[in-house]
Design a protein around this motif. Structure first.
Motif, PDB file in Angstrom:
ATOM      1  N   ALA A   1       7.412  15.300  -7.549  1.00 49.93           N
ATOM      2  CA  ALA A   1       6.817  14.909  -8.880  1.00 49.93           C
ATOM      3  C   ALA A   1       5.579  15.882  -9.215  1.00 49.93           C
ATOM      4  N   ARG A   2       5.298  16.059 -10.063  1.00 52.41           N
ATOM      5  CA  ARG A   2       4.091  16.673 -10.667  1.00 52.41           C
ATOM      6  C   ARG A   2       2.891  15.650 -11.026  1.00 52.41           C
ATOM      7  N   SER A   3       1.653  16.235 -10.876  1.00 51.86           N
ATOM      8  CA  SER A   3       0.617  15.360 -11.516  1.00 51.86           C
ATOM      9  C   SER A   3       0.597  15.236 -13.006  1.00 51.86           C
ATOM     10  N   SER A   4       0.043  14.126 -13.639  1.00 50.86           N
ATOM     11  CA  SER A   4      -0.083  14.114 -14.853  1.00 50.86           C
ATOM     12  C   SER A   4      -1.652  13.761 -15.149  1.00 50.86           C
ATOM     13  N   GLY A   5      -2.308  13.467 -13.964  1.00 49.03           N
ATOM     14  CA  GLY A   5      -3.644  13.132 -14.073  1.00 49.03           C
ATOM     15  C   GLY A   5      -4.117  12.857 -12.625  1.00 49.03           C
ATOM     16  N   LYS A   6      -4.468  11.903 -12.124  1.00 50.97           N
ATOM     17  CA  LYS A   6      -4.763  11.632 -10.850  1.00 50.97           C
ATOM     18  C   LYS A   6      -3.415  11.412 -10.048  1.00 50.97           C
ATOM     19  N   LEU A   7      -3.207  12.298  -9.002  1.00 52.68           N
ATOM     20  CA  LEU A   7      -1.956  12.318  -8.452  1.00 52.68           C
ATOM     21  C   LEU A   7      -1.802  11.412  -7.203  1.00 52.68           C
ATOM     22  N   ARG A   8      -0.713  10.827  -7.120  1.00 48.76           N
ATOM     23  CA  ARG A   8      -0.407   9.875  -5.959  1.00 48.76           C
ATOM     24  C   ARG A   8       0.382  10.622  -5.129  1.00 48.76           C
ATOM     25  N   ARG A   9      -0.424  10.612  -3.874  1.00 50.34           N
ATOM     26  CA  ARG A   9       0.158  11.337  -2.622  1.00 50.34           C
ATOM     27  C   ARG A   9       0.868  10.595  -1.722  1.00 50.34           C
ATOM     28  N   ILE A  10       0.390   9.220  -1.341  1.00 50.01           N
ATOM     29  CA  ILE A  10       1.044   8.273  -0.587  1.00 50.01           C
ATOM     30  C   ILE A  10       1.998   7.474  -0.983  1.00 50.01           C
ATOM     31  N   TYR A  11       3.087   7.325  -0.517  1.00 50.82           N
ATOM     32  CA  TYR A  11       4.061   6.363  -0.764  1.00 50.82           C
ATOM     33  C   TYR A  11       4.422   5.366   0.468  1.00 50.82           C
ATOM     34  N   ASP A  12       3.869   4.163   0.400  1.00 55.93           N
ATOM     35  CA  ASP A  12       4.030   3.279   1.529  1.00 55.93           C
ATOM     36  C   ASP A  12       5.463   2.556   1.497  1.00 55.93           C
ATOM     37  N   LEU A  13       6.186   2.712   2.420  1.00 54.35           N
ATOM     38  CA  LEU A  13       7.557   2.287   2.188  1.00 54.35           C
ATOM     39  C   LEU A  13       7.754   1.132   3.331  1.00 54.35           C
ATOM     40  N   ARG A  14       6.509   0.646   4.090  1.00 51.48           N
ATOM     41  CA  ARG A  14       6.807  -0.199   5.121  1.00 51.48           C
ATOM     42  C   ARG A  14       7.228  -1.590   4.576  1.00 51.48           C
ATOM     43  N   GLU A  15       6.820  -2.242   3.417  1.00 49.89           N
ATOM     44  CA  GLU A  15       7.073  -3.388   3.261  1.00 49.89           C
ATOM     45  C   GLU A  15       8.534  -3.630   2.865  1.00 49.89           C
ATOM     46  N   LEU A  16       9.179  -2.293   2.604  1.00 52.76           N
ATOM     47  CA  LEU A  16      10.720  -2.088   2.248  1.00 52.76           C
ATOM     48  C   LEU A  16      11.607  -2.311   3.753  1.00 52.76           C
ATOM     49  N   ASN A  17      10.602  -1.959   4.692  1.00 57.88           N
ATOM     50  CA  ASN A  17      11.171  -1.887   6.207  1.00 57.88           C
ATOM     51  C   ASN A  17      11.151  -3.262   6.865  1.00 57.88           C
ATOM     52  N   ASP A  18      10.277  -4.139   6.228  1.00 60.77           N
ATOM     53  CA  ASP A  18       9.906  -5.454   7.236  1.00 60.77           C
ATOM     54  C   ASP A  18      11.110  -6.340   6.728  1.00 60.77           C
TER      55      ASP A  18
END
Ligand code: DLL
Length: 455
Positions: A438-455
């Motif tokens: 995905a490209r930025s449209s302003g402030k870019l989100r780089r971090i995707y925290d998937l830990r809650e999905l794994n718990d």
């Protein structure tokens, strides 16, 4: 009822700042930009006394806070006494939502913005006429320092609306004597067309959005080097010198940093000079910075890395005293403007930090290393997952179009090795095809925290 007054009650306390008229020659520096360190500190002392009284007399939350800590604005007798006053953070402003932190009555307010609220409930930011004038003059200062000249056309792709980026940059550009194109964020194809047709010399946006625009030009069959752009004034998110080189090469322009945050004002708290390109000078005639240890709040000296804390010196509507920004950096002596200290590039926000098995990691560290490897692009994401009760970091990064998959994979191994030695953590790596993340449209989100999905 609180009686609001911009002028402090005690006759002994200095008067509020009043904005000077814009100079006839807008390319001239403001006189305060040339102040010596001693002159700046003398001014800070006077303005801090005013700010402390203004906040204490007009904002009940400050009065309560200082009373409960047993301090009073009268205790401020020298600059170092600022440390006697407790710090505040976003919580202080949230508790005062929407208007309880205002130090002037509503009929003196001319604009209301709200902070982005990515980390929770938004906070209000309000301005008097003088505040707006001060803001415009400081953004103009940053732009001038970055090499923008009166008469240039400015393509402003910071988002307009409640976010302070768009209107902050807009008023600054007008104040400098430029023609603003109020493009706002998004609509990349349209942006490409407007830049091609209107031929602006200047672009203002986030660094990652400028990368997205480079793709937009390539898709339209235009080499970004062939555009009219000469100067980019980039900020609102952390970025590295590697990213600057990438952008300057891609577009054949000069890129300078601009820093700010809504709570203090918006963009323009600090700006980088094109002559030195060595970090943003903080405009210390309007803001007093400090660096503290984020854990125990102890004061740290110049050159020491810690959390940036700010006090406004002239803000009327919303005086901010010792606000914890969560931005991690250090203060260095001024260079292009010797009286004003510089801040090193922000490594990241303490709340944007990944803690992976005890090691602290910022996306800027990964950006810096990835950009050293010429088969890898600056487009990457960081995914944290917990597949087997152990945290795991996966970097997904696009190969450069000019590199084969095999070369990019070799580059990926090198990236992993350098991260291991320099950051101290092992990570997984996935090389992905160009234009898939995905490209930025302003402030870019780089971090995707998937830990809650794994718990
Ligand atoms: O981002 C104001 C701004 C707009 C600055 C346009 C520059 C250009 P907020 O949305 O309140 O305000 O976000 C403030 O963004 O605490 C930093 O974490 C980050 N930030 C802003 N500028 C920089 C920069 C605007 N130059 C938060 N480098 C701040 C690194 C930056 N981080």
């Amino acid at each position: 009822m609180t009686s609001h007054s911009v002028a402090p009650s005690s006759a002994d306390v200095p008067q509020p700042w009043t904005p000077p008229a814009p100079p006839a020659d807008r390319s001239q520096l403001d006189s305060e930009e040339l102040y010596s360190r001693d002159e700046i500190e003398a001014l800070q002392y006077e303005r801090l006394r005013w700010t402390l009284h203004h906040a204490y007399n007009n904002v009940p939350a400050y009065k309560e806070l200082y009373d409960s800590h047993g301090v009073h604005p009268r205790d401020f007798k020298q600059l170092s006494d600022l440390e006697l006053f407790p710090t505040i953070d976003k919580e202080f402003l949230r508790a005062a939502y929407p208007f309880k932190a205002l130090a002037v009555p509503m009929d003196q307010i001319r604009r209301i913005h709200a902070s982005s609220g990515t980390t929770g409930q938004p906070t209000t930011v309000a301005y008097t006429e003088n505040d707006i004038e001060m803001w415009a003059s400081l953004v103009a200062r940053c732009m001038r320092a970055a090499g923008v000249k009166p008469g240039y056309k400015v393509h402003n792709a910071y988002g307009y609306g409640l976010f302070t980026g768009g209107l902050g940059a807009h008023y600054g550009a007008e104040r400098l004597g430029c023609a603003v194109i109020p493009m706002s964020g998004g609509q990349t194809e349209k942006q490409v067309q407007m830049i091609t047709d209107f031929e602006p010399e200047v672009i203002m946006c986030t660094p990652t959005y400028l990368l997205a625009l480079a793709d937009g030009f390539a898709n339209a069959g235009i080499d970004p080097k062939d555009t009219s752009l000469k100067v980019a004034v980039l900020g609102a998110e952390p970025w590295t010198d590697g990213m600057r080189q990438e952008i300057e090469k891609l577009f054949d322009l000069k890129a300078c940093d601009i820093y700010g945050l809504s709570e203090l004002m918006g963009p323009g708290v600090a700006g980088e000079s094109v002559e030195t390109q060595d970090g943003c000078h903080i405009w210390e005639d309007h803001f007093r910075p400090e660096i503290i240890d984020p854990i125990n709040e102890n004061a740290l000296g110049d050159g020491e890395h810690g959390e940036l804390v700010f006090t406004t010196l002239t803000r009327e509507a919303l005086p901010i005293i010792r606000f914890r920004t969560h931005d991690l950096t250090s203060l260095e002596p001024g260079t292009a403007r010797p009286g004003h200290r510089r801040m090193k590039r922000v490594t990241g926000r303490s709340d944007d930090m990944i803690i992976l098995r005890g090691v602290n990691i910022f996306p800027t560290q990964i950006e810096e290393i990835a950009l050293e490897i010429d088969t890898l692009s600056p487009h990457f994401t960081l995914e944290i997952a917990r597949p087997n009760r152990m945290d795991e970091l996966t970097i997904k990064i696009e190969r450069r179009e000019t590199a084969t998959l095999q070369d990019a994979e070799a580059g990926g191994k090198e990236l992993q090795a350098r991260i291991k030695t320099r950051v101290g953590c092992s990570c997984k790596l996935e090389i992905v095809e160009p234009h898939t993340l995905a490209r930025s449209s302003g402030k870019l989100r780089r971090i995707y925290d998937l830990r809650e999905l794994n718990d």
